[in-house]
Design a protein around this motif. Structure first.
Motif, PDB file in Angstrom:
ATOM      1  N   VAL A  32      -2.589  -1.843  11.297  1.00 37.92           N
ATOM      2  CA  VAL A  32      -3.021  -1.742   9.909  1.00 37.92           C
ATOM      3  C   VAL A  32      -1.933  -1.046   9.116  1.00 37.92           C
ATOM      4  N   THR A  33      -1.959  -1.245   7.796  1.00 37.38           N
ATOM      5  CA  THR A  33      -1.026  -0.591   6.889  1.00 37.38           C
ATOM      6  C   THR A  33      -1.789   0.424   6.053  1.00 37.38           C
ATOM      7  N   ILE A  34      -1.258   1.618   5.943  1.00 37.41           N
ATOM      8  CA  ILE A  34      -1.893   2.673   5.153  1.00 37.41           C
ATOM      9  C   ILE A  34      -1.008   3.009   3.962  1.00 37.41           C
ATOM     10  N   ASP A  35      -1.639   3.604   2.916  1.00 33.52           N
ATOM     11  CA  ASP A  35      -0.909   3.884   1.672  1.00 33.52           C
ATOM     12  C   ASP A  35      -0.288   5.268   1.660  1.00 33.52           C
ATOM     13  N   ILE A  43      -4.034  -5.324   6.947  1.00 40.40           N
ATOM     14  CA  ILE A  43      -4.194  -5.484   8.386  1.00 40.40           C
ATOM     15  C   ILE A  43      -3.006  -6.255   8.938  1.00 40.40           C
ATOM     16  N   GLY A  44      -2.980  -6.474  10.234  1.00 37.65           N
ATOM     17  CA  GLY A  44      -1.775  -6.851  10.957  1.00 37.65           C
ATOM     18  C   GLY A  44      -1.133  -8.176  10.717  1.00 37.65           C
ATOM     19  N   ALA A  45      -1.484  -8.937   9.669  1.00 44.80           N
ATOM     20  CA  ALA A  45      -0.849 -10.242   9.479  1.00 44.80           C
ATOM     21  C   ALA A  45       0.653 -10.110   9.227  1.00 44.80           C
ATOM     22  N   ALA A  46       1.048  -9.072   8.484  1.00 40.39           N
ATOM     23  CA  ALA A  46       2.459  -8.911   8.158  1.00 40.39           C
ATOM     24  C   ALA A  46       3.281  -8.447   9.349  1.00 40.39           C
ATOM     25  N   GLN A  47       2.636  -7.897  10.349  1.00 42.38           N
ATOM     26  CA  GLN A  47       3.366  -7.366  11.502  1.00 42.38           C
ATOM     27  C   GLN A  47       3.218  -8.250  12.736  1.00 42.38           C
ATOM     28  N   GLY A  48       2.701  -9.428  12.613  1.00 45.72           N
ATOM     29  CA  GLY A  48       2.548 -10.309  13.765  1.00 45.72           C
ATOM     30  C   GLY A  48       1.118 -10.333  14.244  1.00 45.72           C
ATOM     31  N   THR A  65       5.796   2.559  12.192  1.00 43.80           N
ATOM     32  CA  THR A  65       6.817   2.278  11.185  1.00 43.80           C
ATOM     33  C   THR A  65       6.467   3.038   9.908  1.00 43.80           C
ATOM     34  N   VAL A  66       7.478   3.654   9.304  1.00 46.06           N
ATOM     35  CA  VAL A  66       7.254   4.471   8.109  1.00 46.06           C
ATOM     36  C   VAL A  66       8.144   3.982   6.983  1.00 46.06           C
ATOM     37  N   GLY A  67       7.538   3.717   5.827  1.00 49.14           N
ATOM     38  CA  GLY A  67       8.276   3.395   4.613  1.00 49.14           C
ATOM     39  C   GLY A  67       8.109   4.498   3.597  1.00 49.14           C
ATOM     40  N   PRO A  68       8.724   4.354   2.439  1.00 46.55           N
ATOM     41  CA  PRO A  68       8.607   5.414   1.427  1.00 46.55           C
ATOM     42  C   PRO A  68       7.170   5.675   0.999  1.00 46.55           C
ATOM     43  N   GLY A  69       6.368   4.599   0.813  1.00 47.43           N
ATOM     44  CA  GLY A  69       4.996   4.792   0.335  1.00 47.43           C
ATOM     45  C   GLY A  69       3.929   4.237   1.241  1.00 47.43           C
ATOM     46  N   THR A  70       4.310   3.549   2.310  1.00 49.46           N
ATOM     47  CA  THR A  70       3.348   2.967   3.251  1.00 49.46           C
ATOM     48  C   THR A  70       3.828   3.194   4.680  1.00 49.46           C
ATOM     49  N   SER A  71       2.882   3.028   5.612  1.00 51.79           N
ATOM     50  CA  SER A  71       3.196   3.167   7.040  1.00 51.79           C
ATOM     51  C   SER A  71       2.379   2.154   7.827  1.00 51.79           C
ATOM     52  N   THR A  72       2.881   1.805   9.014  1.00 44.47           N
ATOM     53  CA  THR A  72       2.183   0.901   9.912  1.00 44.47           C
ATOM     54  C   THR A  72       1.623   1.698  11.079  1.00 44.47           C
TER      55      THR A  72
END
Length: 365
Positions: A135-138, A125-130, A163-170
């Motif tokens: 939420v963060t999904i796998d 959940i949003g702690a890492a994003q402020g 936001t999109v990463g290689p294995g996760t997204s916001t």
């Protein structure tokens, strides 16, 4: 005792005698000549054996109890581990069943709206994003996820990918104050813009200030240019409050979202938009109104009521009988009066005849 030739000879002799006695005892069976000696020995040594057993048994029991307690402790430990594993399995099964229900509902929504989706699990959940509602999904770019894709679940609109990463997204949730989505009303097709308000209902500003809105009206996403960031027809929520029009060009309403943002687990990212707008087909079915039960009242006369009615009937019969008797008496009285009148008239006629006869007699005289 020293080991001498005599002692060894005595030992051999005693062993030979013992074997001879055993052989005689076995061949004699129940009538063995040694039986008397055995009974005498039992009578002499029995009390001694009982005393020794009484002294030794507690020690043996204690040793057995210690041995058994260790075995019981091991068994209890094994049972406790099995119970813990069973509880964990049951808890896991409950969670799996819940997740299967969520996945099933999401797949049904996707099938109805013809959305191509990629399933994902909420892992943060949003702690890492402020302080924003995120939420963060796998699922990430390796799974075909891109920025500005619509995210939904089995209830309705969840948010959009930011936001999109290689294995996760916001995912920015729909109740975030920075979230805005175009909406369309189910019944009237009125357009508006929904904005998140945290844990409060969504605020929707309708473009038509004179739009007719009522509590319970439902909204879906209107869709974006090129289906990004929003595809059309995704359920948003239903109206819970309507502000007065007040003559303004726009009108504000408040919508309770279908998705529960505080307990998200399985979500789906729309990786392929529908060919045609599904309109209102993805909305949940409206609950059927409960019919008002019909109350039927059946009046059953009691025993007292029947007795009273019968008494009234008897009283009426007696009254009618008395009336008839009185009428008959009156009729008889009238007849008697007529007879008396006739008798009086006859009596009055007789004196006239008598006086005439008297006058005639005087004339004759």
């Amino acid at each position: 005792m020293r080991d001498t030739k005599e002692s060894r000879l005595l030992l051999v002799l005693l062993v030979a005698i013992a074997f001879a006695l055993i052989t005689v005892d076995i061949r004699g069976g129940e009538e063995s000549p040694v039986d008397g000696a055995r009974q005498a020995a039992a009578a002499v040594f029995g009390p001694v054996e009982n005393g020794v057993a009484a002294a030794v048994d507690p020690v043996g029991n204690a040793i057995g109890a210690v041995r058994d307690s260790g075995e019981r402790h091991d068994r209890i430990a094994v049972l406790e581990r099995e119970n813990a594993a069973l509880k964990a399995r049951l808890g896991s099964d409950d969670r799996n069943r819940s997740r299967l229900r969520q996945l099933d509902g999401m797949l049904k929504k996707a099938a109805t709206g013809q959305y191509g989706i990629k399933g994902a699990e909420v892992i943060g959940i949003g702690a890492a994003q402020g302080f924003s509602w995120t939420v963060t999904i796998d699922a990430g770019s390796r799974d075909g996820i891109q920025r500005d894709m619509t995210v939904l679940n089995g209830d309705g609109l969840v948010g959009r990918v930011t936001t999109v990463g290689p294995g996760t997204s916001t995912v920015l949730l729909a109740n975030d104050p920075d979230f805005t989505v175009g909406t369309r009303m189910e019944r009237t097709d009125e357009l508006g813009f929904a904005t998140g308000q945290g844990d409060r209902p969504l605020s929707v500003q309708l473009l038509n200030g004179k739009a007719k809105v009522r509590k319970g009206d439902r909204l879906v996403t209107f869709g974006s240019q090129g289906d990004k960031p929003f595809v059309p027809g995704v359920p948003v929520g239903e109206v819970v409050r309507v502000d007065p029009a007040g003559g303004a060009l726009t009108r504000n309403i408040y919508v309770r979202p279908y998705a529960a943002f505080t307990k998200l687990d399985i979500v789906g990212v729309v990786v392929q938009a529908p060919r045609t707008d599904p309109r209102d087909t993805v909305l949940p079915a409206k609950p059927k109104p409960t019919p008002t039960p019909t109350v039927t009242v059946t009046v059953t006369p009691s025993a007292n009521g029947e007795g009273q009615a019968q008494g009234e009937d008897q009283t009426g019969d007696q009254t009618r009988d008395q009336t008839q008797d009185q009428a008959q008496d009156q009729a008889q009285g009238g007849d008697q009066a007529q007879d008396q009148d006739q008798d009086q008239n006859q009596g009055q006629g007789d004196p006239q005849a008598t006086s005439t006869a008297a006058v005639t007699g005087r004339d004759d005289e």
